[in-house]
Each structure stands twice: as C-alpha cells, then as structure tokens.
Design an enzyme around this catalytic site. Structure first.
Site: not given
Lengths: 372, 417
Positions: B41, B134-135
């Site tokens: 993350d 983003d993860e």
C-alpha cells in the site's frame, strides 16, 4: 348491485381486465376492476391510465348498480371455482364489501367507491373502419418482435400503423424496428380506412389486442384519432393512448437495390442457425454466413466456448459472400416465414439485408449485419 | 529469529540493528522466510507524487482534492497530523489546516506512476491483484527458487526501489492470506513492513474491533452491535451455524475471518466492473447546454479509458446529484456494446433529456458498465442512424491524430461548452 353469471363467462371477462391492470402501482383504485350491471349485461372495466379495456358479458341482473374490486383477486377466485358454477356477486355498499358466492364457497372482498375510478376521456375518432381479425393478427404478429425496448427512443416502443402505398396500391401497413431489424407488413386497405392518421400503437396495447384477435370469424372495428386508438369486438372494447412521437422515416432504411439473392427453406435455415448458435457466446450470438454457388455455410467461432459449422443447400448464383448476423435476429425473421421459402437479398457484408417470403412483398424484413 | 535489513537487504539471525550496515530498519519474525501473501500500500500516494515533483512542498501540509466544494482525496502525513482525513469536505480540512497547499488531482500522472509500480510487482510474480492505483495484493509463494530469495527479501527490495527510483514510499503487509496481509500493511505505516505469522494470528486478532474485517461497514457493524459483537473475541464465542443463521453468507465469512482463515486467491485480473467519470461543479447547473458540454467531455474520458484497456460496455449510466444532494441514476442497456465516445454520449444524452427538469445539479457522472472485450463491441450498425458509422470513423481518425500530436490537437466544438 346483484347479479349471477356463469363461471366461464366471468373468467374470460375478468382475465382481460386483470391483465391490463399494472401489478405494481401506487394508486389503489388502478388495481381494481369497475363492475357495472344494468339490463341484461354486466361490464368489466380496467385501466392503467394508458389503456382501458371494457368487457361486456350477459348475466342475470337482479339489481343494477356498480362497484370496484381488486381485479387480480377477483380473477384468482373465479379461476379457482369449479367449471360450470353459477357465480353470484352482491355489492353491499354500506359495508364496502362485494360478496362472491358460488355453491358452498363465499368470499367477501373490499371495494373502493366507483366514483374514484378513472374512466378514460372519450375521444373524437377521425377514422373508423372494420377489419377481419386474421388480417390484424397477421399485421401485428409479424411485426411485434421488432419493437424496441430502448426507452430513450420511446417512439420505437410500438408498432407504427398507417396507410401507405404498397406495390399494388394503397395498403394498411404496420412497421416496427429497434434499429437492428425492421418488419414491414402490409394488408389490403379496408374500406373507410384511407383517412386514418398514422399512429404508434404501444407494445403493451399490441399484447392486449392479441387477445381480441383469436376468433377467425370476428370483425374488429378500429377507430383512430391522433392521440387514441380503439379496437372493438361486439363484447370487448380496447382503447389505448398512442405513443406521442414521430416514427422515423423507415423507407430510407429498406434496401431496394440489393441484388444477391439467396433462397432457402426457412425451417431448415432456422434449425441450422439455432444449432450452430448453441456454442456462441451468450452475449454476442454472432453467426457467420458464407455463401458460394448453391451452398451456404453457417459457422460460429467463439474463442472461449467453441466452434460450430453447418452446411446447407441453397439457391444462390452470385459471387462469394461472407456476412455476420446476430443469431437471435436471424431466428426471429426466419420464423415469420410459414408458407414458402425464405428469400434473402444481400448487398455487402456491411449493408442491411432484406428478407421476404418467396416473392411476396407484403411482408418484408430488414436486418443489420454484424462484424464477425 | 530470522531477520532482514530493509536498508541493505542483509539476512541475519536476530538483532535490533543490521550487523552489516548498522541500520535499525530491521524486520524480524520466526516465519519471515515462510510467508508469501503480501499487500503493498503506497503511503499518501497522490500527495507523495506531488511532493516528489515539487520538492519545495516536502515539509508543507499537502492536500489533494478538487475544487471549492470538493472533498479531500489524499492528505500527506503532515496534514494528517493536523487531523485532515480522506473524504473530509475541503472546507473542513482547510479549517483544521489553513496553510495547506491544495492541489487538484493529476490522475494521468498518478496512473503512470502506478503502472510503473505494477510492472515492478509483476516482475516478482504474475499473481498481482491491484485494488486501486496505489495498492495491490501479491502472491509470492513458490517464487523463491526463481528469484534466489524468499518473498520478504523481494518485497523489501521492491519498496526500496520504489523509494530510491520513483520517490514513493510504500508499506508492506506479509502474511499467509489476503485478509491478514491487508491488515498487516496498516500496522506499521508509513514506509512500514509488518508480518503476521500463523502462530500469532489468533493472538493478533483477538482484541481487534470487528470493523477490521473487510466488508463490515455501517450496516453490518450495527447488526453485529445489536448481537453484542464488538471485537473479534466476541465473534469467536459464536459457532458457525449461529452466525450463518443470523447473518447469512456474511456470517460464514465472519466465522472464518475471525479465526484468521481466508481462502480467497490473489486474482491477477480482478475484472473491471465499470469505467466511469464524474465531476462536481463549482456552482449548481441546470442549463442543458452547459451540462451537455460536461457530458461530452466525460464521455470522451470514459471512452478513452475503455479504448486504452481494450474493453467496451453494454450499459450506460448517467449519475446526477441534485443541489439537495439527492442522487439520481439512470441506466440504459445498448443493443450493441460500445467503446465509442459518440455512442456513449448519445445514450447518456437521451437519459439526461429525461432527467434535466429535476435540476439544478451539483454533480454529473457517466459510466460504462457490463464490460466485455472490445472485439465484441460496435459490431452492428444502426438502421435508423446511417451516419453513426461515419461518426465512428471520424472518432477513430481523431484518436489517431491525438495519439500522434497530443490530446489537445483536435477537439469537438461541443467540448468547449
């Protein structure tokens, strides 16, 4: 109000009423059927505000009067009563109840005041003509499959009934299209119909109308105004608003210059399409037609499910041609053919294709190809 | 206890500092070499990208979010100290942090960085399941021989590379299933590396709040609350049948997740459900022509994304938020699926025409759903709209020109409204 009526007659009258009633509606009175008894007849009236149906039946009327009661409940009850039973309906206005008695069964149903029931405003009809039931049946049965369900193009959500110039003079014509296929069905113009304004008969009305057309001997009285259309038999009157919109100019859409002619047995063709389409992906249902002299190869190639191929003997004498279609559309038009061979007129793989029965131009279908 | 230096990737046997480089950034765990399911993350992703590109902002509170009336999309850690949180209305964030630098999101830039990170993860394993830009989850089991190093080392190398070469920090959660890996990545944030082994799974979970469980949102939380279930240990007192009887299929999930059991696989292609775009106006709009301009621009964006991904959609959704925040959604199913901006726009415009009298609106959005591969789309013409094919050709030509000369090289007049 009190009257007695034979169960079979009552079922038929109430069935038509309850099918017009919307299942999900927020206005309670619209779920009801208005029952009016006088003289020797009882009428059953139901509406969804767009369509109104009135069904008259003979009954022994002891006391004239009227009330409204849930159409669906009344239909369910009467349907479950034994065949041949004599049903007595008695309205107790004071208690707001309608009693339904047959043999040893007794039902008491809640009523709503008849004053609340919306009766469709009567209309001045510009044109009234008579047409045999089988003629209307053909016009609507053969066109209704092409009605669009797309609500943004609401003017396609019905069958466009109008007067037009056919190959052999003036015709009564029904057209429906969803932009992917189109059906154009003609019938000889009935006397008195010449001045009829073109109207778009909504899908639901087409469905309700069908129930009036089963009797081959029946004559249907058709009345048309700019805003309403009415179909009547001696016992049933179906009145409907028409779709307030302009039906597109379909004549541009019908390819008159297609020269590549294929003739095929419609039944064999439909079965072959159905078989090969079994392996096509659920979503696209694309079928490829590969034509060469007197031979048609139908094939489906769906990368994730499989492939299928079938060969048919056809009459074809033009250049080789490959063209794709949605299998469902092909099946639907092929199943309209019931007497002669299906004749397909192709142009190129990107152009609309025309289909008719033999050389009969009174029923033609246009279908848009798809890339395969 | 096996230990790993996150600084120089030296592997050693326990100790608070790396014996080689003396760094204190050490992760040590009994099962360190045995675990292979990870969740990565990025830390305050959008804000980190902005700080990277504008180094003068490094020490300042930075908030990513749009417009006067927007909400906070991402707040950097400096802003978070002041109490700013994601999804907070912008005016409230600015009350808490008046000196914050507010930046409009530059989605194309973030997407590009995200693609690079994704590519790096995919070098480690084909089983990468992105959850957002983003993860992502990674299943690194069985890759040790290929890479000559256990998953923990690969992950430490991945985030070190992201920091050194891309200027983005990320936090790693390493465990034996997705549920725990995702929880672990939160434990040591930012720039963290946390491990939850099999042995301590139940101890770790016991005192946690039930909301830690994925899928336990407002409604479920309330239902659990009524049943007297607040922590994982409360859940453990219920047997499977009771939970299923009371909470249905959710009950089954609760039963297993409370025990740290999660059999979901890391699925490389999670299958996109829809592509959409929406915009909140500075002032409420009821004018159809103004709305139309927004509609076209969004249709182009959505179509552009669908084309980039090689997909198309069968349903078109129009989303409108009225001035009183009531949401209207209207949907139409196309007979022929599409990826063209033109068809998307026309379908949405039809929906807008029916809804426009309910304005003014503060937000408009367009989405393409019921997705499929582009090979199944735009295969059939429209009998009643013979010009559609011409417009489709024009759109393809426009796309080609933009590819060569940039997005602004050619636009429709409609887009200027």
């Amino acid at each position: 109000m009190k009257f007695s009526i034979e169960r079979g007659v009552l079922v038929k009258a109430v069935a038509q009423a309850q099918s017009v009633v919307e299942r999900r509606n927020t206005i309670p009175i619209l779920a009801n059927v208005l029952i009016e008894a006088s003289g020797e007849t009882v009428s059953f009236r139901a509406t969804d505000l767009d369509i109104e149906v009135v069904d008259k039946a003979l009954a022994q009327v002891e006391q004239a009067g009227s009330t409204t009661v849930s159409a669906v409940t009344l239909h369910e009850i009467v349907r479950k009563l034994p065949d041949g039973a004599l049903v007595t309906l008695t309205d107790d206005a004071g208690k707001g109840r309608l009693t339904v008695e047959a043999g040893r069964s007794m039902f008491s149903l809640a009523t709503l005041p008849k004053e609340d029931f919306p009766v469709m405003a009567s209309s001045e009809y510009q044109t009234t003509f008579k047409a045999p039931a089988p003629v209307l049946r053909r016009l609507f049965d053969k066109s209704k499959f092409a009605i669009s369900t797309e609500e943004t193009r609401y003017y396609l959500n019905g069958v466009y009934m109008h007067v037009a110039d056919g190959e052999e003079g003036r015709v009564l014509r029904c057209v429906a299209t969803d932009g992917h296929r189109l059906a154009r069905i003609d019938a000889p113009l009935p006397a008195e119909a010449e001045s009829m304004p073109g109207v778009i008969v909504p899908r639901k009305t087409v469905g309700e109308l069908r129930k009036l057309l089963d009797d081959d001997e029946a004559e249907i009285t058709v009345s048309v105004s700019e805003t309403k259309v009415r179909f009547a038999t001696p016992t049933i009157t179906l009145t409907s608003k028409v779709i307030d919109g302009t039906f597109p100019d379909y004549s541009r859409v019908i390819p008159m210059g297609n020269t590549r002619r294929m003739e095929v047995d419609a039944g064999d063709f439909a079965k072959a399409v159905d078989r090969v389409a079994t392996v096509s992906s659920e979503r696209s249902r694309a079928v490829k037609l590969a034509l060469e002299e007197d031979k048609l190869v139908l094939s489906v190639n769906a990368p994730d499910s499989g492939a299928a191929e079938e060969e048919l003997v056809v009459a074809y004498a033009d250049e080789r041609l490959e063209i794709g279609f949605n299998a469902k559309y092909l099946l639907e038009i092929a199943s309209q053919v019931d007497r002669e061979n299906a004749v397909f007129m192709f142009n190129s793989s990107g152009d609309p294709t025309l289909m008719r029965e033999g050389n009969d131009t009174s029923a033609i279908y246009v279908v848009m190809p798809m890339r395969v | 206890m096996p230990a790993l230096c996150r600084n120089c990737l030296h592997e050693f046997e326990s100790g608070a500092r790396c014996p080689k480089c003396r760094s204190p950034r050490v992760v040590a765990h009994d099962e360190l070499w045995d675990l292979g399911i990870a969740h990565m993350d990025c830390d305050a992703f959008y804000a980190s990208v902005e700080k990277r590109d504008r180094p003068e902002l490094a020490a300042k509170p930075v908030i990513i979010g749009g417009g006067r009336r927007g909400v906070v999309s991402t707040a950097c850690y400096v802003a978070r100290i002041r109490g700013v949180r994601s999804a907070m209305p912008m005016f409230k964030a600015l009350e808490l942090c008046p000196d914050a630098v507010v930046i409009k999101p530059r989605m194309e830039v973030y997407a590009e960085v995200s693609r690079i990170i994704r590519a790096r993860m995919e070098e480690l394993t084909p089983a990468v399941e992105p959850l957002s830009l983003d993860e992502a989850f990674m299943d690194l089991r069985g890759t040790a021989r290929l890479h000559g190093a256990p998953p923990a080392v690969l992950l430490a190398r991945l985030v070190r590379g992201m920091k050194d070469e891309l200027g983005i920090t990320g936090s790693i959660g390493l465990s034996h299933n997705k549920f725990l890996a995702k929880i672990a990545s939160e434990v040591d944030k930012p720039n963290g590396f946390a491990v939850i082994g099999r042995a301590e799974t139940s101890d770790f979970l016991r005192d946690k709040d039930v909301s830690i469980i994925w899928g336990v949102g407002g409604a479920t939380k309330e239902a659990l609350d009524r049943a007297g279930i607040r922590t994982i240990s409360d859940l453990l007192r219920w047997d499977e049948a009771e939970l299923v009887a009371r909470f249905g299929s959710m009950g089954l999930r609760l039963f297993h997740l409370a025990r740290g059991q999660d059999t979901r696989e890391v699925k490389p292609d999670r299958g996109l459900k829809s592509v959409s775009n929406e915009t909140t106006f500075d002032e409420d709009i009821s004018d159809i022509d103004l709305l139309d301009g927004h509609l076209w621009r969004m249709a182009e964006k959505v179509s552009g994304r669908a084309k980039a991904k090689g997909i198309a959609g069968r349903t078109v959704t129009l989303k409108l938020k009225r001035a009183d925040f009531r949401l209207l959604t209207r949907r139409v199913t196309l007979t022929d699926p599409t990826q063209y901006a033109d068809k998307l726009y026309r379908a949405a415009r039809g929906l807008l025409d029916h809804a426009v009298d309910q304005g003014p609106f503060r937000l408009i959005g367009v989405g393409l759903g019921d997705l499929l591969d582009e090979s199944g789309a735009d295969r059939s013409g429209d009998l009643l709209d013979p010009d559609a094919e011409k417009r489709a050709r024009a759109e393809r030509a426009t796309d080609a020109i933009r590819q060569k000369f940039g997005a602004d090289a050619i636009i429709k007049g409609r887009a200027l409204r």
